[in-house]
Design a protein around this motif. Structure first.
Motif, PDB file in Angstrom:
ATOM      1  N   LYS A  30       0.814  -1.004   0.347  1.00  0.00           N
ATOM      2  CA  LYS A  30       0.311  -0.103   0.073  1.00  0.00           C
ATOM      3  C   LYS A  30       1.225   0.985  -0.308  1.00  0.00           C
ATOM      4  N   LEU A  31       1.781   1.135   0.685  1.00  0.00           N
ATOM      5  CA  LEU A  31       3.043   2.441   1.139  1.00  0.00           C
ATOM      6  C   LEU A  31       3.727   2.448  -0.377  1.00  0.00           C
ATOM      7  N   LEU A  32       3.595   1.194  -1.244  1.00  0.00           N
ATOM      8  CA  LEU A  32       4.484   1.243  -2.224  1.00  0.00           C
ATOM      9  C   LEU A  32       3.905   2.140  -2.954  1.00  0.00           C
ATOM     10  N   ALA A  33       2.573   1.455  -2.984  1.00  0.00           N
ATOM     11  CA  ALA A  33       1.423   2.224  -4.269  1.00  0.00           C
ATOM     12  C   ALA A  33       1.058   4.198  -3.602  1.00  0.00           C
ATOM     13  N   GLU A  34       0.770   4.209  -3.111  1.00  0.00           N
ATOM     14  CA  GLU A  34       0.743   5.517  -2.121  1.00  0.00           C
ATOM     15  C   GLU A  34       2.304   6.445  -3.333  1.00  0.00           C
ATOM     16  N   GLN A  68      -7.401  -0.095  -7.233  1.00  0.00           N
ATOM     17  CA  GLN A  68      -7.674   0.927  -7.191  1.00  0.00           C
ATOM     18  C   GLN A  68      -6.619   1.289  -7.047  1.00  0.00           C
ATOM     19  N   TYR A  69      -5.388   1.289  -7.025  1.00  0.00           N
ATOM     20  CA  TYR A  69      -4.397   2.033  -6.858  1.00  0.00           C
ATOM     21  C   TYR A  69      -3.932   1.486  -8.499  1.00  0.00           C
ATOM     22  N   GLU A 107      -5.677   1.471 -11.487  1.00  0.00           N
ATOM     23  CA  GLU A 107      -6.225   2.353 -11.392  1.00  0.00           C
ATOM     24  C   GLU A 107      -5.835   3.415 -11.682  1.00  0.00           C
ATOM     25  N   THR A 108      -5.555   4.093 -10.730  1.00  0.00           N
ATOM     26  CA  THR A 108      -5.758   5.395 -10.146  1.00  0.00           C
ATOM     27  C   THR A 108      -3.837   5.853 -11.522  1.00  0.00           C
ATOM     28  N   ALA A 109      -3.129   5.182 -11.232  1.00  0.00           N
ATOM     29  CA  ALA A 109      -1.741   4.942 -12.227  1.00  0.00           C
ATOM     30  C   ALA A 109      -2.350   4.982 -13.384  1.00  0.00           C
ATOM     31  N   GLN A 110      -3.434   4.304 -13.697  1.00  0.00           N
ATOM     32  CA  GLN A 110      -3.506   3.990 -15.355  1.00  0.00           C
ATOM     33  C   GLN A 110      -4.448   5.525 -15.966  1.00  0.00           C
ATOM     34  N   VAL A 111      -4.919   5.950 -15.053  1.00  0.00           N
ATOM     35  CA  VAL A 111      -5.705   7.713 -15.024  1.00  0.00           C
ATOM     36  C   VAL A 111      -4.651   8.568 -15.179  1.00  0.00           C
ATOM     37  N   LEU A 112      -3.985   8.372 -14.279  1.00  0.00           N
ATOM     38  CA  LEU A 112      -2.776   9.856 -14.080  1.00  0.00           C
ATOM     39  C   LEU A 112      -1.945   9.590 -15.177  1.00  0.00           C
ATOM     40  N   SER A 113      -1.589   8.305 -15.344  1.00  0.00           N
ATOM     41  CA  SER A 113      -0.526   7.707 -17.247  1.00  0.00           C
ATOM     42  C   SER A 113      -0.927   8.657 -18.564  1.00  0.00           C
ATOM     43  N   GLY A 114      -2.611   7.808 -18.340  1.00  0.00           N
ATOM     44  CA  GLY A 114      -3.372   8.695 -19.157  1.00  0.00           C
ATOM     45  C   GLY A 114      -3.721  10.676 -19.536  1.00  0.00           C
ATOM     46  N   MET A 115      -3.452  11.121 -18.317  1.00  0.00           N
ATOM     47  CA  MET A 115      -3.914  12.754 -18.299  1.00  0.00           C
ATOM     48  C   MET A 115      -2.585  12.696 -19.229  1.00  0.00           C
ATOM     49  N   TRP A 116      -1.524  12.671 -18.582  1.00  0.00           N
ATOM     50  CA  TRP A 116      -0.347  13.479 -18.867  1.00  0.00           C
ATOM     51  C   TRP A 116       0.615  12.532 -19.976  1.00  0.00           C
ATOM     52  N   SER A 117       0.011  11.572 -21.183  1.00  0.00           N
ATOM     53  CA  SER A 117       0.357  10.926 -22.112  1.00  0.00           C
ATOM     54  C   SER A 117      -0.225  12.112 -23.354  1.00  0.00           C
ATOM     55  N   LYS A 120     -13.630   7.339 -14.409  1.00  0.00           N
ATOM     56  CA  LYS A 120     -13.385   7.448 -13.271  1.00  0.00           C
ATOM     57  C   LYS A 120     -12.788   7.827 -12.571  1.00  0.00           C
ATOM     58  N   ALA A 121     -12.029   8.668 -13.691  1.00  0.00           N
ATOM     59  CA  ALA A 121     -11.203   9.601 -13.264  1.00  0.00           C
ATOM     60  C   ALA A 121     -10.939  10.819 -12.275  1.00  0.00           C
ATOM     61  N   GLU A 122     -11.429  10.851 -12.153  1.00  0.00           N
ATOM     62  CA  GLU A 122     -11.960  12.128 -10.982  1.00  0.00           C
ATOM     63  C   GLU A 122     -12.518  11.519  -9.942  1.00  0.00           C
ATOM     64  N   GLN A 123     -13.005   9.853  -9.631  1.00  0.00           N
ATOM     65  CA  GLN A 123     -13.559   9.593  -8.760  1.00  0.00           C
ATOM     66  C   GLN A 123     -12.480   8.783  -8.100  1.00  0.00           C
ATOM     67  N   LEU A 124     -11.342   8.563  -8.798  1.00  0.00           N
ATOM     68  CA  LEU A 124     -10.443   7.820  -8.499  1.00  0.00           C
ATOM     69  C   LEU A 124      -9.549   8.559  -7.636  1.00  0.00           C
ATOM     70  N   ILE A 125      -9.076   9.581  -8.257  1.00  0.00           N
ATOM     71  CA  ILE A 125      -8.058  10.939  -7.755  1.00  0.00           C
ATOM     72  C   ILE A 125      -8.445  11.283  -6.237  1.00  0.00           C
ATOM     73  N   GLN A 126      -9.949  11.556  -5.980  1.00  0.00           N
ATOM     74  CA  GLN A 126     -10.491  11.792  -4.624  1.00  0.00           C
ATOM     75  C   GLN A 126      -9.736  10.810  -4.108  1.00  0.00           C
ATOM     76  N   GLN A 127     -10.393   9.627  -4.190  1.00  0.00           N
ATOM     77  CA  GLN A 127      -9.831   8.726  -3.626  1.00  0.00           C
ATOM     78  C   GLN A 127      -8.557   8.402  -2.699  1.00  0.00           C
ATOM     79  N   ASN A 128      -7.783   8.073  -3.600  1.00  0.00           N
ATOM     80  CA  ASN A 128      -6.459   7.676  -3.942  1.00  0.00           C
ATOM     81  C   ASN A 128      -5.590   8.729  -3.847  1.00  0.00           C
ATOM     82  N   LEU A 129      -5.532   9.707  -3.814  1.00  0.00           N
ATOM     83  CA  LEU A 129      -4.720  11.166  -3.844  1.00  0.00           C
ATOM     84  C   LEU A 129      -5.090  11.910  -2.384  1.00  0.00           C
TER      85      LEU A 129
END
Length: 508
Positions: free
Chosen positions: A125-129, A163-164, A166-176, A184-193
Motif C-alpha cells: 500500500k505504501l509503495l503504491a501511494e 484502485q491504486y 487504476e489510479t496509476a492508469q488514469v494519471l498516465s493517461g492524463m499526462w500522455s 472514473k478519473a475524478e473519483q479515483l483521484i479523490q479516493q487515492n490522492l
C-alpha cells in the motif's frame, strides 16, 4: 545460592533474550522518521501554492523561501525517489522472510507469519501511494516520460490494490500525448490522492476537460489549503528552532558556569550525592524483570488477547483506548510489584520518590526541555545516518500521525503526555537510577538507567536518541532531587512530538 536467586537469574536471561530478539526484529522495520519527512514534504508542497495579496513584497517572498526552501519540488522528488527505493527494499526483505516461513513443514499460521503478511500488505500500500505521488512530482517538473514510466511500473504489481493500479492508469493517461481520459478519473483521484497531489491531478484533469468553473473553485481551495499549510509549517519550524536556540544558549551558560564555579555550579549540584539504598540487586531485578518485563511483554499482552476487545477494525478510538488500557495495566502491575518489593524497607531513607510542589521544579523541567532539544536533534541526525532508515519506531507515533479522530488523539495524548511520563519517571528515575547508585557513581547510574530506558522501547533506531534524552532526564532529576521536574520535561517532550504529529497529520 537460593531458589529465588536462581529464578531471578533465569528470568533475567529470558528477559534479555526476548528483548534482544525484539530489538533485532526491529532492524527489519522502517524508521518512522522517513514517513514523518514525507508528511512534512507534503505540507511544503501544499504551502508553495500560497500567493500573497501583494506579490511585489520581496520580504514576504523571502520569508516564504526560508520556510519552504528554494526548490521544494526538486527536494520532494529526491525524497520520494529515496522513499520508493526504501519501501521496495523493505517489501522484498519481508517477502523473503515470509517465503522462508511458508516453506516450512508446518501449515499452522503463526503470529510471526500473520505479522509478516500484514507487513507485506502495508508495504504494498505504501509503495503504491509513494509511486503515485512520485510520478506526479516528476510530471510537474516536466519529466513526463519518467512519470509515465513510474506509473507503468506500478501497474505491473498485480498484487497491489486494484484502485491504486487504476489510479496509476488514469494519471498516465492524463499526462500522455495525446491524453486519454477514463470515466472514473475524478473519483479515483479523490479516493487515492490527497492534499497537493490531489489538487495537482485534478487541475490537470479539469484543464483537459475544459471545466473552468471547477478549475476556479479548485484554485480557491488550493489557496486556502496553502495558507493553512504555511501556518502549520511556521509553527512546526519556528517554535522548536527558537527552543533549540535557547537550549544551546543555556547549555553554553551551564558549561561556562561549571568551568568557572566548579562545585557551586548547577551542573555540579548533588552530582556526587548518592542515595542511601536499603535493598540489593535482587530487588532491582525483581522489579524490572518481573514487574516491567513479565508484566509488559508477557502477562498483559496475554490478558488483552483473551479479552473481548475488537481488533483489526481500523477504528482509531478503539486502537487508542486499547493502547491506553494496556499501558495503564502494565504501569499498575509494575508499580504494584515495586510496592510489594520495597514495602518492608518503609519508611524509606531521605530523597526517595520526592515530589516537592513548592520548589523550582518548573524551571528545571523547562530548562531541561530546552537543553534536551538540541542534544537529541543532533544525536538523531547522526543516528539516522547510521541506521539508513531502518531500526523500527514506536508504533504509537504512526497511529497518532494517521489518526483524524479528535477523541482518539485525545486518548493518545493522555497516554503519551501524562501516563507515560508519570510511570516511566517514577520507575526509571525514581527507582532505578537511585538504586544503581549503591553499585556505581551518580553519572554511571544516569547512563545505565538511560540505556535501559531506551532499550525498553524495543526499537534499535531509538536507542541513541532515547539514551540522550534519558541522560538529560537523569541529570535534571539528580540535580533537582524532585521527580516533578523530570516528569514535566518528559511530558513536554512527548507533548511537543504529538502536537507536531497532529499538525502534520491534519494536512487535508
Amino acid at each position: 545460592m537460593t531458589i529465588k536467586r536462581l529464578l531471578l537469574i533465569g528470568l533475567t536471561l529470558l528477559a534479555i533474550m526476548f528483548s534482544g530478539l525484539s530489538l533485532l526484529s526491529s532492524w527489519q522495520k522502517p524508521q518512522f522518521q522517513g514517513r514523518l519527512e514525507l508528511y512534512q514534504t507534503n505540507i511544503i508542497l501544499q504551502a508553495q501554492a500560497w500567493q500573497p495579496e501583494d506579490s511585489s513584497d520581496n520580504s514576504i517572498q523571502t520569508i516564504q523561501e526560508s520556510i519552504l526552501g528554494t526548490n521544494p519540488l526538486e527536494s520532494a522528488i529526491k525524497q520520494y525517489e529515496e522513499a520508493s527505493k526504501s519501501v521496495n527494499a523493505n517489501l522484498q526483505t519481508i517477502k523473503k522472510e515470509l517465503a522462508k516461513l511458508q516453506s516450512s513443514a508446518s501449515t499452522r499460521i503463526s503470529p510471526e507469519k500473520k505479522r509478516l503478511q500484514k507487513s507485506v500488505q502495508e508495504q504494498r500500500k505504501l509503495l503504491a501511494e509513494v509511486n503515485l505521488r512520485w510520478g506526479i512530482l516528476q510530471a510537474q517538473q516536466q519529466e513526463i516520460d519518467k512519470a509515465i514510466t513510474t506509473w507503468n511500473q506500478l501497474q505491473q504489481h498485480s498484487e497491489i490494490n486494484s484502485q491504486y493500479l487504476e489510479t496509476a492508469q488514469v494519471l498516465s493517461g492524463m499526462w500522455s500525448q495525446p491524453p486519454s481520459l477514463f470515466p472514473k478519473a475524478e473519483q479515483l483521484i479523490q479516493q487515492n490522492l490527497d492534499n497537493w497531489f490531489r489538487s495537482t491531478a485534478l487541475e490537470q484533469l479539469y484543464q483537459l476537460q475544459q471545466r473552468q468553473e471547477a478549475l476556479l473553485s479548485l484554485k480557491i481551495a488550493q489557496q486556502e489549503a496553502a495558507t493553512q499549510a504555511l501556518l502549520k509549517l511556521a509553527i512546526i519550524a519556528t517554535i522548536p528552532t527558537l527552543t533549540a536556540f535557547l537550549g544551546l544558549i543555556l547549555l553554553v551558560y551551564l558549561v561556562v558556569q561549571r568551568l568557572l564555579k566548579g562545585r557551586e555550579s548547577l551542573l555540579a549540584k548533588n552530582a556526587d550525592l548518592v542515595w542511601s539504598t536499603p535493598w540489593n540487586w535482587e530487588i532491582i531485578i525483581q522489579v524490572f524483570v518481573v514487574g516491567f518485563f513479565l508484566m509488559g511483554q508477557l502477562f498483559i499482552p496475554e490478558l488483552l488477547s483473551i479479552l473481548p476487545i475488537p481488533r483489526g477494525t481500523g477504528n482509531a478510538r478503539i486502537e487508542a483506548f486499547t493502547v491506553l488500557v494496556s499501558y495503564l495495566l502494565v504501569a499498575f502491575g509494575c508499580l504494584s510489584i515495586l510496592y510489594f518489593s520495597i514495602r518492608r524497607f518503609f519508611p524509606l531513607p531521605e530523597n526517595w520518590f520526592r515530589f516537592y510542589i513548592f520548589s523550582n521544579w518548573v524551571l528545571w523541567g523547562l530548562g531541561g526541555y530546552c537543553t534536551a532539544l538540541p542534544i537529541v536533534v543532533i544525536v538523531s541526525l547522526i543516528n539516522q545516518k547510521l541506521w539508513q532508515g531502518q531500526g523500527g519506531s514506536n508504533p504509537l507515533l504512526q497511529m497518532a500521525l494517521e489518526s483524524r479522530d479528535n477523541t482518539a488523539l485525545g486518548i493518545f495524548f493522555l497516554t503519551a503526555a501524562i501516563a507515560a511520563p508519570l510511570f516511566e519517571e517514577f520507575l526509571f528515575r525514581g527507582f532505578l537510577l537511585p538504586s544503581l547508585t549503591r553499585y556505581m557513581s551518580v553519572w554511571g547510574a544516569i547512563f545505565v538507567s538511560s540505556l535501559l530506558f531506551a532499550a525498553a522501547h524495543l526499537s534499535l533506531s531509538e536507542i541513541l536518541p532515547l539514551t540522550a534524552l534519558g541522560m538529560v532526564l537523569g541529570i535534571v532529576y539528580t540535580r533537582s532531587r524532585n521527580l516533578l521536574s523530570s516528569m514535566l520535561l518528559h511530558s513536554l517532550w512527548n507533548s511537543g512530538t504529538l502536537i507536531s504529529l497532529f499538525l502534520l497529520g491534519s494536512n487535508g
